[in-house]
Design a protein around this motif. Sequence first.
Motif, mmCIF file in Angstrom:
data_model
loop_
_atom_site.group_PDB
_atom_site.id
_atom_site.type_symbol
_atom_site.label_atom_id
_atom_site.label_comp_id
_atom_site.label_asym_id
_atom_site.label_seq_id
_atom_site.Cartn_x
_atom_site.Cartn_y
_atom_site.Cartn_z
ATOM 1 N N SER A 157 0.820 -1.208 0.000
ATOM 2 C CA SER A 157 0.000 0.000 0.000
ATOM 3 C C SER A 157 0.855 1.258 0.000
ATOM 4 O O SER A 157 0.565 2.231 -0.712
ATOM 5 N N GLU A 292 -6.536 4.397 -0.119
ATOM 6 C CA GLU A 292 -7.874 3.846 0.101
ATOM 7 C C GLU A 292 -8.435 3.105 -1.113
ATOM 8 O O GLU A 292 -9.534 2.552 -1.021
ATOM 9 N N MET A 309 -3.590 -2.984 1.627
ATOM 10 C CA MET A 309 -4.345 -2.997 2.876
ATOM 11 C C MET A 309 -5.851 -3.058 2.643
ATOM 12 O O MET A 309 -6.581 -3.650 3.445
ATOM 13 N N SER A 310 -6.335 -2.455 1.572
ATOM 14 C CA SER A 310 -7.771 -2.536 1.287
ATOM 15 C C SER A 310 -8.179 -3.977 0.984
ATOM 16 O O SER A 310 -9.227 -4.446 1.445
ATOM 17 N N LEU A 313 -8.063 -5.980 4.301
ATOM 18 C CA LEU A 313 -9.265 -5.776 5.106
ATOM 19 C C LEU A 313 -10.426 -6.585 4.553
ATOM 20 O O LEU A 313 -11.208 -7.178 5.309
ATOM 21 N N TYR A 335 -5.237 0.322 9.520
ATOM 22 C CA TYR A 335 -5.422 0.935 8.202
ATOM 23 C C TYR A 335 -5.544 2.458 8.314
ATOM 24 O O TYR A 335 -5.106 3.203 7.420
#
Length: 360
Positions: A157, A292, A309-310, A313, A335
């Motif tokens: 990310s 994001e 990271m998105s 998650l 995050y």
Amino acid sequence: MTLADTQTHAGRALGLQPDWTRLERRGLAHRASFLPVILVFLTVVSAPVLLPYLWLVVKSFTTSDDNLSRLVLWRSGAIAALAYCGAVAVALFSTRLRNPMLLWLALAAVVATLVFVLVLPHLTIENYSFLWSRDIEKTGSTRIALMPSVWTALQSSLLFAASQTLIVALVATPSAYALSRFSFAGRENVLRGLLLLHAFPALALTVAIFVQLHYMGLLNNLFGVVLVMSALELPFAIFVLKGFFDNVPWDIEMSAVTDGATRFQAFRMVVLPQVRGGLIAVATFTFLRGWEEYVFVQTLLIEKSQMTMSLYLFFVAQDSVGVNFGMIAAVGVVYLLPVLIIYVFTQKYITQMNIGGIKG
């Protein structure tokens, strides 16, 4: 006798002299009634925004027991409401106190005591176990369901967002400078086109971008997604930076050229320092947009070998062993942390953003 004295005596004689004491009381009454209305309005508007973040933080430190989690959440909400009301009261009356710091310390002590007694005994860091272990489920003596590494996702990310920010800054800065300083045929149409490109729904291009990256050999490649997102962010970045270049006086740049500097030297040493705030603001928004991003990363990274990271998650939320809301909240907190850190250091530049015009 002066003219003012004459008017004062005439006003008193006619009964038109203002009653300053009454006007002062009226002003104080209006202020006393206006401030509570504003505070109530801001509280009502802010509560729906802030409550999910409170839930996120509290849930990330509680166990999977629903009853206990609900109890901790209600207690935390009550303590947060008490702290907010206390802070507002202290702020309103601090101007009338000789030493308001004592009230702030007393409020902090009360809140800390309530947290220590009512909330802290029920908190745990078990939901953050993904930071040091990739095992999320234990059956007997065997651990199952290995997760991807969160540190790899964080690295991907950061690489994704930083690369996108660098490309956008390097391309948007000279483009915005040219649109601000030079007159050429079709300049206004270019600016209108930038607005149109920014307003165009990017999701409509998903299939076309997928096919294009396939033929370019960049499908399932993080760099391919970086190029896509950079192209989508460029119109807005150019348009915003143009507004900052428009605010730099032309005379400053021409003075540097007259003193013997080249056009590039004047741009680098005179103009760029004047738009530093705009560059930081645009870079911040570009970084956050890349941080994001989910749709294009999910679509264009097929094998998820470079999970961001998105996607991480999403993986935690869709895990096959069952949804663990505590772990989802913990991943959400991790995050959010880079975003909060960046915002703390760049908020003063973000508030200075303005939008450039089509003409000028």
